[in-house]
Scaffold this active site. Sequence first.
Site, short mmCIF file in Angstrom:
data_model
loop_
_atom_site.label_atom_id
_atom_site.label_comp_id
_atom_site.label_asym_id
_atom_site.label_seq_id
_atom_site.Cartn_x
_atom_site.Cartn_y
_atom_site.Cartn_z
N THR A 72 44.28 11.40 -5.74
CA THR A 72 44.93 11.26 -7.04
C THR A 72 43.95 10.78 -8.11
OG1 THR A 72 47.04 10.77 -5.98
CG2 THR A 72 46.79 10.02 -8.25
N SER A 199 40.27 13.68 -0.24
CA SER A 199 40.93 12.45 0.18
C SER A 199 40.75 12.25 1.67
CB SER A 199 42.41 12.51 -0.17
OG SER A 199 43.06 11.35 0.29
N CYS A 325 65.37 15.29 -1.54
CA CYS A 325 66.05 14.70 -2.68
C CYS A 325 65.14 13.67 -3.35
CB CYS A 325 67.29 13.99 -2.13
SG CYS A 325 68.47 13.53 -3.35
#
Length: 390
Positions: A72, A199, A325
């Site tokens: 990130t 990463s 979800c």
Amino acid sequence: MKSVYMDHSATTPVDARVFEAMIPYLTSEFGNPSSIHSKGQKARQAVETGREQIAALINADPREIIFTSGGTEADNQAIITYALNNSQKGKHLITSAIEHHAVLDSFHYLQGLGFDVTFLPVNAQGMVEAETLAKAIRPDTILVSVMHANNEIGTIQPIEELAAISHEAGAVFHTDAVQTIGKIPIDVRKMGIDMLSASSHKLHGPKGIGCLYVKKGVRIKNLFHGGGQESRLRAGTENVPGIVGFGKAAEIAGQEMHKRAEHLNRLGQRLREGIVNSIPNTIVTGHPEMRVPGSVSVCFEFVEGESILLMLDSYGIMASSGSACTSGALEPSHVLLAIGLPHEIAHGSLRLTLGKDNTQEDVDYVLEVLPRIIANLRHMSPLAGRGGSQ
Ligand SMILES: *Cc1c(COP(=O)(O)O)cnc(C)c1O
């Protein structure tokens, strides 16, 4: 109960050899690499060895590797600081619609600062076609960022071609290679990559450590302000045990890449074919050949991804879905929508990503359990019409 982990695109276990290599730097060799004394110099040496191991895996010069806290941060630093530092040459940026959020949200941030960003569409297999980039690129394009392989559907992009098109237009080329480093060969020179994010925890190294490769001459800046570490490009005391572990993981991945890929391709094929042959109304997503070894992604009609995950978990099988979800809203992932799947199909997505330690027995266990789960869920589902009851 059995425990079968098939979510290696999310993270991987630390290899025992990696852990072993890290132990001294978590205990007796605790020095700060910036210290002049011998403990400091021991730590400095360890950091430089890690840098060499990672550089060797992608054919870079060790001086072109900057350690970060992970993929990130590497994505953010590459994209945001390159754009801000080179905006006098142009303010147009290009990326793809299926990038990881670390890339997408870096571009959204730059949009807010007045940059013009083009999000390239992909074809039904999730590939950015060279022609699509060629049409979108402009004289004022300064940066193109396309991931090497997608974390959800496994499709590998034609990086060499995309980089060549970028260079012809005078833009630099960045790739998020978090899903491919150590799994398929990467040669930054041959492929024409100017910046690459990686990463450690996706290749059996520890979490919280990654790196950015920046080709000599490509001008980026620091995101963090403070000490002069990492050639003044990443302030903060180095994560020495992390770097040692990342380096070791990279070294082992280089040595075992061929063997692992063969194993993963064989198991992946068995799993994919087994699913398709035993479960009707299954849609295989991603590219049939150009895909990360051991990545299996499918959608089942008339079921819902999150229910599949919960049922699998109750049998000890850990997987993921592009339609889990998030924040209370049942929204299929941007990747599944970008490859043109209708909402109702994307809702039934399942991603099984195999790792080097998975066995044929693991695959066969999933093939025993999954068809029953899907049949049961379809039986209960109001969505399942005639198609679902077969
Ligand atoms: C996991 C992942 C990241 C983020 O890496 P972290 O080290 O977890 O920050 C970025 N890009 C891709 C494609 C990933 O799969």
